[in-house]
Design a protein around this motif. Structure first.
Motif, mmCIF file in Angstrom:
data_model
loop_
_atom_site.group_PDB
_atom_site.id
_atom_site.type_symbol
_atom_site.label_atom_id
_atom_site.label_comp_id
_atom_site.label_asym_id
_atom_site.label_seq_id
_atom_site.Cartn_x
_atom_site.Cartn_y
_atom_site.Cartn_z
ATOM 1 N N LEU A 100 40.924 43.720 30.720
ATOM 2 C CA LEU A 100 41.754 44.900 30.947
ATOM 3 C C LEU A 100 42.404 45.319 29.624
ATOM 4 C CD1 LEU A 100 41.827 43.033 33.652
ATOM 5 C CD2 LEU A 100 43.642 44.560 34.358
ATOM 6 N N PRO A 101 42.655 46.632 29.460
ATOM 7 C CA PRO A 101 43.330 47.084 28.231
ATOM 8 C C PRO A 101 44.766 46.579 28.198
ATOM 9 C CG PRO A 101 43.101 48.885 29.782
ATOM 10 C CD PRO A 101 42.309 47.750 30.344
ATOM 11 N N PRO A 102 45.289 46.330 27.000
ATOM 12 C CA PRO A 102 46.657 45.834 26.881
ATOM 13 C C PRO A 102 47.666 46.963 27.031
ATOM 14 C CG PRO A 102 45.714 46.114 24.714
ATOM 15 C CD PRO A 102 44.626 46.468 25.673
ATOM 16 N N PRO A 103 48.937 46.631 27.210
ATOM 17 C CA PRO A 103 49.950 47.699 27.290
ATOM 18 C C PRO A 103 50.080 48.452 25.982
ATOM 19 C CG PRO A 103 50.976 45.520 27.228
ATOM 20 C CD PRO A 103 49.518 45.302 27.408
ATOM 21 N N SER A 104 49.744 47.780 24.864
ATOM 22 C CA SER A 104 49.752 48.434 23.551
ATOM 23 C C SER A 104 48.788 47.686 22.651
ATOM 24 C CB SER A 104 51.161 48.417 22.952
ATOM 25 O OG SER A 104 51.617 47.089 22.766
ATOM 26 N N GLY A 105 48.227 48.377 21.661
ATOM 27 C CA GLY A 105 47.269 47.757 20.769
ATOM 28 C C GLY A 105 45.854 47.905 21.289
ATOM 29 N N SER A 106 44.944 47.145 20.662
ATOM 30 C CA SER A 106 43.521 47.278 20.984
ATOM 31 C C SER A 106 42.887 46.003 21.515
ATOM 32 C CB SER A 106 42.762 47.747 19.722
ATOM 33 O OG SER A 106 42.941 46.795 18.671
ATOM 34 N N ILE A 107 43.650 44.930 21.658
ATOM 35 C CA ILE A 107 43.093 43.649 22.127
ATOM 36 C C ILE A 107 43.193 43.574 23.655
ATOM 37 C CG2 ILE A 107 43.262 41.152 21.980
ATOM 38 C CD1 ILE A 107 44.528 41.485 19.247
ATOM 39 N N GLU A 108 42.027 43.432 24.323
ATOM 40 C CA GLU A 108 42.015 43.370 25.785
ATOM 41 C C GLU A 108 42.633 42.060 26.276
ATOM 42 O OE1 GLU A 108 38.243 45.967 27.309
ATOM 43 O OE2 GLU A 108 37.789 43.968 26.520
ATOM 44 N N VAL A 109 43.261 42.154 27.441
ATOM 45 C CA VAL A 109 43.770 40.950 28.106
ATOM 46 C C VAL A 109 42.719 40.476 29.091
ATOM 47 C CG1 VAL A 109 46.198 41.538 27.810
ATOM 48 C CG2 VAL A 109 44.968 42.342 29.833
ATOM 49 N N THR A 110 42.657 39.131 29.321
ATOM 50 C CA THR A 110 41.562 38.533 30.080
ATOM 51 C C THR A 110 42.097 37.590 31.150
ATOM 52 O OG1 THR A 110 40.146 38.643 28.123
ATOM 53 C CG2 THR A 110 39.420 37.197 29.911
ATOM 54 N N GLY A 111 41.445 37.604 32.276
ATOM 55 C CA GLY A 111 41.694 36.633 33.348
ATOM 56 C C GLY A 111 40.388 35.970 33.746
ATOM 57 N N ILE A 112 40.421 34.665 34.066
ATOM 58 C CA ILE A 112 39.204 33.907 34.377
ATOM 59 C C ILE A 112 39.400 33.128 35.676
ATOM 60 C CG2 ILE A 112 37.618 32.102 33.574
ATOM 61 C CD1 ILE A 112 38.385 32.783 30.742
ATOM 62 N N MET A 113 38.382 33.166 36.545
ATOM 63 C CA MET A 113 38.347 32.339 37.747
ATOM 64 C C MET A 113 37.025 31.584 37.807
ATOM 65 S SD MET A 113 36.077 33.557 40.313
ATOM 66 C CE MET A 113 36.883 33.038 41.781
ATOM 67 N N ARG A 114 36.985 30.541 38.655
ATOM 68 C CA ARG A 114 35.809 29.687 38.758
ATOM 69 C C ARG A 114 35.094 29.948 40.074
ATOM 70 N NH1 ARG A 114 31.755 26.815 36.371
ATOM 71 N NH2 ARG A 114 31.153 24.998 37.624
ATOM 72 N N LEU A 115 33.817 30.303 39.993
ATOM 73 C CA LEU A 115 32.975 30.491 41.167
ATOM 74 C C LEU A 115 31.978 29.345 41.240
ATOM 75 C CD1 LEU A 115 31.774 32.012 43.585
ATOM 76 C CD2 LEU A 115 30.366 33.316 41.942
ATOM 77 N N VAL A 116 32.017 28.615 42.366
ATOM 78 C CA VAL A 116 31.074 27.527 42.601
ATOM 79 C C VAL A 116 30.092 27.998 43.665
ATOM 80 C CG1 VAL A 116 30.779 25.145 43.355
ATOM 81 C CG2 VAL A 116 32.802 25.794 42.037
ATOM 82 N N VAL A 117 28.849 28.159 43.261
ATOM 83 C CA VAL A 117 27.805 28.551 44.203
ATOM 84 C C VAL A 117 27.261 27.265 44.827
ATOM 85 C CG1 VAL A 117 25.611 29.735 44.526
ATOM 86 C CG2 VAL A 117 27.249 30.572 42.823
ATOM 87 N N ALA A 118 27.562 27.080 46.114
ATOM 88 C CA ALA A 118 27.258 25.807 46.779
ATOM 89 C C ALA A 118 25.763 25.567 46.842
ATOM 90 C CB ALA A 118 27.851 25.806 48.180
ATOM 91 N N LYS A 119 25.416 24.277 46.536
ATOM 92 C CA LYS A 119 24.038 23.851 46.656
ATOM 93 C C LYS A 119 24.025 22.576 47.479
ATOM 94 C CE LYS A 119 19.892 22.656 44.034
ATOM 95 N NZ LYS A 119 19.303 22.483 42.689
ATOM 96 N N PRO A 120 23.246 22.535 48.553
ATOM 97 C CA PRO A 120 23.289 21.360 49.430
ATOM 98 C C PRO A 120 22.769 20.122 48.724
ATOM 99 C CG PRO A 120 21.471 22.782 50.035
ATOM 100 C CD PRO A 120 22.267 23.532 49.013
ATOM 101 N N PRO A 121 23.360 18.955 49.041
ATOM 102 C CA PRO A 121 22.875 17.704 48.434
ATOM 103 C C PRO A 121 21.605 17.226 49.120
ATOM 104 C CG PRO A 121 24.629 17.233 49.972
ATOM 105 C CD PRO A 121 24.487 18.724 49.959
ATOM 106 N N ALA A 122 21.021 16.197 48.546
ATOM 107 C CA ALA A 122 19.888 15.544 49.191
ATOM 108 C C ALA A 122 20.386 14.722 50.372
ATOM 109 C CB ALA A 122 19.161 14.665 48.178
ATOM 110 N N ASN A 123 19.472 14.244 51.171
ATOM 111 C CA ASN A 123 19.829 13.471 52.360
ATOM 112 C C ASN A 123 20.581 12.198 51.961
ATOM 113 O OD1 ASN A 123 18.639 15.273 54.162
ATOM 114 N ND2 ASN A 123 16.640 14.283 53.975
ATOM 115 N N PRO A 124 21.558 11.789 52.772
ATOM 116 C CA PRO A 124 22.303 10.558 52.456
ATOM 117 C C PRO A 124 21.402 9.334 52.563
ATOM 118 C CG PRO A 124 22.905 11.380 54.633
ATOM 119 C CD PRO A 124 22.048 12.439 54.004
#
Length: 477
Positions: A100-124
């Motif tokens: 996102l643009p900053p309130p002033s200046g030219s350096i963008e502000v950044t936010g990061i989240m973690r997405l885990v795409v589930a993958k099933p395990p092998a049989n127990p």
């Protein structure tokens, strides 16, 4: 060298300004094909919104809603930059960033989240000792492994339908370098008992990418010696003289037991009959779960059968158990059946209760033990005195008798009564005219204990006497 400080300063500014971005959620787990909405928000209006999903950048415009990743939020003027991901892909596992643009200046502000795409395990996988059976008291150890899940799978142990909790060790989570899949393993330790025989030990794996849990299991076979299901001598009720009688005994055993009956001098190993077939020892019948029914059949119950004791011995490779049985022509008593030990305990408890009540009544009646002090306090309240000496006298002699004796000791005797009046002060005329006067005599209580000083208080007794005629007074003078 001037480039490095400038780059470091740029990174530092980005980290500091990035803290002003509020991103929701911080982490999410989704299956392939699921949807997800990510919202980045700042406290000032913005004029642009960019997001990177996986390795693909997206410029999000509120009016464009036809892409696989579209704008979501109340509007840029409210400082909201959100993305609605309609169908999650396997390759999008990782971070999602919003710029996102900053309130002033030219350096963008950044936010990061973690997405885990589930993958099933092998049989127990359930790893346990290879032997087919165990003995009662053996220590059983097993391990369950659920490999290559994203995120890591969850392991739960069961014995049949009951969750197994005691003896479960902490799980261990591992992963291979360069692979974002995780493997979980967990061990259990259990001392086997007869109740574990025939039960299924289950390792259950649960995961976000699975529609239902997956399981690995094995059945436990536990050997143990014969065990009785009731203590003491067994009585068979409801038999009738001249009719068939069956002596049934239920035992637990694994492996199956062998039965031997002793009737007087006769010994029968099941299945076997006596010479005239009047007594038959039947083969033990398995009832399930390690329980067996052992039966002796009497063709016709005679009077001498009721008077004797029958003996049963049950054996297998691990041990034996013996039983004594009696017959009764009476109906079985209704209600709870008590063992001889329980009956003896009840009798002892009743006797103790009766003894306690008797001692309490005796102590109350004789003012002993804990009731002695209470009785003394009650006497002190009723007489208005709190003297410890009087309390001691009250336990040996009534207070009324003591006071009367002391008054009689102080009063003048015979002619001395007249002399006692001569030592009194002259009374006013209006008092002298009365027919009766009052003299106060100070009485000091006698020492009840030579070593204990008298209390500071004294007692006064009223002595009432009548005025003598003048002639008697003159004669006295």
């Amino acid at each position: 060298m001037a480039v490095f400080p400038a780059f470091f300063g740029l990174v530092l500014v980005s980290l500091v300004t990035g803290q002003t971005v509020e991103i929701t959620p911080r982490e999410a787990v989704r299956r392939v094909g699921d949807d997800l909405t990510v919202l980045c928000k700042v406290s000032y209006p913005i004029d642009s919104c960019r997001m990177t999903v996986g390795s693909t950048p997206y410029r999000l415009i509120p009016s464009q809603q036809d892409e696989e990743v579209v704008y979501s939020g109340q509007g840029l003027q409210f400082g909201e930059c959100g993305a609605h991901i309609k169908h999650i892909k396997e390759e999008w596992n990782g971070n999602i960033s919003c710029m996102l643009p900053p309130p002033s200046g030219s350096i963008e502000v950044t936010g990061i989240m973690r997405l885990v795409v589930a993958k099933p395990p092998a049989n127990p996988q359930l790893i346990s000792p290879p032997q087919s059976n165990f003995k009662e008291g053996d220590i059983f150890m097993a391990q369950c492994i659920v490999p290559n899940g994203r995120p890591v799978a969850k392991i739960t142990w069961f014995l049949d339908d009951d969750q197994f909790l005691t003896g479960v060790h902490q799980p261990i989570i591992t992963s291979e370098p360069g692979i974002d899949l995780e493997t979980i393993s967990q061990n259990i330790t259990k001392e086997l008992s007869a109740d574990d025989n025939g039960k299924r030990l289950v390792c259950r794996a649960e995961h976000e990418a699975l529609d239902s849990p997956r399981e690995a299991a094995r059945q436990l076979v536990v050997y143990y010696p014969p065990k009785r299901t009731e203590a003491g001598q067994i009585t068979i009720f409801g038999l009738k003289i001249g009719s068939e009688g069956r002596l049934n005994v239920t035992v637990r055993a694994n492996p199956p037991p062998e039965a031997q009956w002793t009737v007087g001098e006769l010994v029968l190993a099941a299945p076997q009959k006596n010479e005239d077939s009047s007594i038959t020892a039947l083969e033990p019948v398995h009832l399930g779960g390690g329980y067996y029914n052992v039966t002796l059949v009497l063709t016709a119950v005679a009077k001498e059968d009721v008077d004797r004791t029958y003996y049963l011995r049950v054996t297998n490779d691990l041990g034996r158990e013996e039983f004594a049985l009696r017959l009764s022509t009476m109906d079985e008593p209704a209600g709870v059946q008590l063992s001889p030990g329980a009956i003896a305990g009840i009798v002892v408890a009743i006797l103790l209760l009766i003894t306690l009540v008797s001692l309490t009544v005796f102590a109350k009646a004789t003012d002993r033990w804990c009731f002695a002090d209470q009785e003394s306090r009650d006497q002190g309240k009723s007489s208005g005195e709190s003297s410890d000496t009087e309390s001691a006298v009250g336990r040996q002699k009534s207070r009324l008798s003591q006071l009367s004796a002391r008054v009689r000791a102080v009063l003048p005797k015979g002619r001395d009564r007249v002399q006692a009046t001569g030592n009194t002060e002259v009374e006013p005329e209006n008092v002298a005219d009365e027919k009766k006067s009052v003299v106060y005599a100070e009485l000091a209580l006698g020492d009840q204990n030579a070593e204990k000083p008298l209390p500071p208080s004294t007692e006064y007794a009223e002595i009432v006497y009548t005025d003598q005629p003048p002639q008697i007074k003159e004669n006295k003078e």
